[in-house]
Enzyme design. Structure first.
Site, PDB file in Angstrom:
ATOM      1  N   ASP A 136       0.990  -1.196  -0.321  1.00 47.84           N
ATOM      2  CA  ASP A 136      -0.197  -0.574   0.097  1.00 47.84           C
ATOM      3  C   ASP A 136       0.876   1.053  -0.088  1.00 47.84           C
ATOM      4  OD1 ASP A 136      -2.822   1.400   0.628  1.00 47.84           O
ATOM      5  OD2 ASP A 136      -1.476   1.474   2.582  1.00 47.84           O
ATOM      6  N   GLU A 181       1.258  -0.307  -4.619  1.00 48.32           N
ATOM      7  CA  GLU A 181      -0.118   0.855  -5.284  1.00 48.32           C
ATOM      8  C   GLU A 181       1.469   2.048  -5.434  1.00 48.32           C
ATOM      9  OE1 GLU A 181      -3.709   3.194  -3.433  1.00 48.32           O
ATOM     10  OE2 GLU A 181      -2.197   1.958  -2.348  1.00 48.32           O
TER      11      GLU A 181
END
Length: 671
Positions: free
Chosen positions: A350, A403
């Protein structure tokens, strides 16, 4: 079937909770390599462990730190170890001693590592505890265990003595998963949030357990044809509205849904069903909860002491000190933990961009350049390289997925070529451009064709995954079908067209839960998906369409064999703006596998639409998003279409196709 175990069985199970294994309990003796000059009778650390820990290279700290039930000199008890270098006193407090802060102190190691440890007899699995820490200044703290494998259910905050012993039954998957997780394999990911995917129908306030999720999820994913599931963070998190992205227990599956073994069984059952498991991993920040990592020993231990680097203004949380070797060992070990003990097939990392840039979400004067005067965070760059190298060395049949939303070069390129070493990267540009295009009224799309075609300019600079994730259906952005223009029929046709474009575009795929059946409301973290919508034709048709796309994707090598190579994609025509029709080819290793894709971006059907084709032959329709079983109008090409020698689109052969309104057609030469 032979069973594969993860770690040794616990020496003493809690009397109220039965171990997963039905085998006899095996005790663990003190390790032979225990140094003789330790303050205290028992340690799991060798001098080499300390060296690795302090140099940022330790990959298995979860075997050393935390709580471990062991037998020492004939006595069963629990060994505790915690890193608290700025403490002058550390003790274990728990139910077993009435939360007494002074009865069970730990010993600080002689080697200035800052590690406190001790063996407490006659306590075992299931015991709740915290570390009572007194800082050098006299400040007192009560902290959960950073390495605990289980925690109390929030809002309670104590850690629980537990283990990761589990008998696995996924040997078939584990021995063959390299082919399933490979970059030239079809990878279609179903992203889901555990707490809101489905809830107890009789009590919508109650979240399902890991076991109940498995009962419903495994057959659902098998039926829908997704190859992988990606769980939004399952690590222990105290605050439900954070969706799991504010973690306090990095080495523990969330206790909201059951025990670590219950989570492992969920993974096991998915693997036995042929479904891979990806986990959302959050090394970018952590919350300031009093029982968590923040100011753990009274100092800025895990977070960077300079708040220009140690505080995240967007998420009001704290950023790891990536320059501190012990913190690097913590994160390295944590990444490997989920692959090792929980058999995860990969990590989706993330907020990578927030870690790569020192000025991320910061104004001028709020950040400090690196030693070369640049904005790149050199510590995180080196950390990502080390973590990815370790993962692909220890678990070469897994994947890491970043990401990352910027143009940082080489995110998914090997470290030895100068890249960060991730296996894949989310294609955020494709997502933004595509959604912006599809949100437009079809009458005006002809003026914005570049939004649809621009992605192929850079599509092969990285190994891209196409994401339609949870971030696109919250905070007033509407659901996917809610973004689409037109009346109900057109909105669903548009979404089927969008999914068809996604599944035939180069790259792997990710779709957030609910999108597959046209969830009409935005995602809410505390509500179940609206499964009752599947009783209605448009939603049932949407689910059937996604199921057919998954089947097409997995069965046609041209859609995955050259996922990340420019020679796997070829535009045929992007210039027909008036009709707003685009055509392209997807190619595999075998020329006979080539597919022809036709997209009509308007609600006007195009009959006998001529297209130049890559080769002569009869073209058979394999997929049509306008099929009646998908709630479409049923305009199709029922018989193979023979090519003729009429030059079109610069090609000697062409065919005439019926292109449905707001529809996608996939054709292939009949062998």
């Amino acid at each position: 079937m032979a069973k594969r175990k993860t770690t040794t069985p616990p020496a003493q199970p809690d009397s109220s909770i039965q171990p997963t294994s039905s085998e006899p309990i095996i005790t663990e003796s003190a390790p032979a390599e225990t140094p003789a000059h330790i303050d205290g009778p028992y340690s799991r650390f060798t001098d080499f462990d300390i060296h690795l820990f302090r140099s940022g290279k330790h990959q298995r700290l979860y075997e050393k730190f935390g709580s471990h039930v062991v037998e020492y000199n004939g006595v069963i008890g629990t060994y505790f170890a915690v890193w608290a270098p700025s403490a002058r006193y550390v003790a274990i407090m728990g139910n077993f001693n009435g939360w007494d802060k002074g009865s069970h102190p730990l010993n600080v190691r002689w080697d200035s590592s800052g590690i406190w440890e001790g063996f407490i007899p006659n306590i075992g699995r299931g015991e709740t505890y915290k570390y009572f820490i007194v800082h050098e200044s006299g400040r007192e703290l009560e902290k959960g265990d950073p390495y605990a494998h289980w925690w109390e259910v929030p809002p309670k905050t104590a850690s629980v003595v537990w283990d990761t012993y589990y008998e696995w039954n996924d040997q078939d998957w584990m021995t063959s998963r390299q082919a399933k997780n490979a970059l030239n394999a079809p990878i279609s990911v179903y992203e889901m949030h555990m707490a809101s995917w489905r809830r107890d129908p009789g009590n919508p306030e109650r979240e399902l357990s890991y076991g109940e999720i498995a009962d419903a999820l495994v057959p659902y994913l098998q039926d829908m044809g997704f190859t992988h599931v990606e769980f939004m963070p399952v690590m222990q998190y105290p605050y439900a509205p954070s969706w799991g992205y504010q973690i306090t227990g990095y080495f523990a599956p969330s206790s909201r849904f059951g025990t670590p073994q219950d989570f492992m069984q969920l993974v096991d059952r998915l693997h036995q069903a042929g479904v891979g498991v990806l986990l959302d991993w959050v090394p970018s920040h952590f919350p300031g909860d009093a029982h968590g990592l923040y100011e753990f020993d009274g100092s800025h231990l895990y977070e960077h002491p300079d708040m220009r680097k140690g505080y995240h203004p967007d998420w009001k949380s704290y950023v790891f000190n990536y320059s501190r070797p012990e913190v690097r060992s913590f994160l390295l070990s944590n990444a490997l933990f989920w692959l090792d003990r929980c058999h995860a097939d990969g990590l989706r990392v993330d907020a990578v961009a927030s870690m790569l840039y020192l000025d991320y979400s910061r104004n001028a004067g709020e950040w400090e350049p690196n030693m070369y005067g640049g904005r790149e965070n050199l510590d995180t760059i080196s950390l990502f390289k080390e973590i990815n190298e370790a993962i692909y060395k220890e678990f070469p049949d897994t994947q890491t997925i970043a990401e990352e939303s910027t143009a940082f070069p080489g995110v998914s390129r090997p470290v030895y070529t100068g890249g960060l070493g991730f296996g894949m990267k989310w294609m955020m540009g494709w997502m933004n451009d595509t959604l912006r295009y599809f949100e437009r009224d079809p009458a005006f799309r002809k003026f914005h064709q570049d939004e649809l075609t621009f992605s192929t300019i850079y599509a092969f600079t990285e190994n891209f995954m196409l994401p339609l994730s949870h971030d696109e259906v919250v905070y007033g952005k509407k659901s996917l079908v809610g973004k689409m223009p037109g009346d109900e029929w057109q909105r669903f046709a548009n979404l089927r067209l969008l999914f068809s474009y996604m599944f035939t575009h180069s790259g792997t795929k990710l779709l957030f839960m609910g999108g597959e059946f046209g969830q009409t409301s935005e995602w809410k973290f505390d509500n179940s998906l609206d499964w009752h919508l599947l009783d209605h034709g448009p939603h049932k048709g949407m689910a059937a369409c996604v199921k057919a796309l998954n089947k097409l994707y997995k069965s046609e090598p041209a859609l995955y064999e050259r996922n990340f190579s420019a020679d796997g994609f070829e535009w045929i025509d992007t210039t027909d703006r008036e009709n707003t029709v685009v055509t392209y080819c997807r190619k595999g290793n075998n020329p006979e596998d080539t597919l022809l894709i036709v997209l009509n971006m308007t609600p006007i059907p195009r009959s006998n639409y001529r297209i130049g084709v890559p080769s002569a032959g009869s073209y058979q329709e394999l997929f049509n998003s306008d099929a009646s079983e998908f709630y479409g109008s049923g305009i199709s090409n029922s018989s193979p279409i023979a090519s003729d020698e009429e030059m079109w689109h610069g090609r000697p052969q062409s065919i005439q196709v019926n292109v449905p309104p707001l529809g996608a057609v996939v054709l292939k030469v009949v062998k």
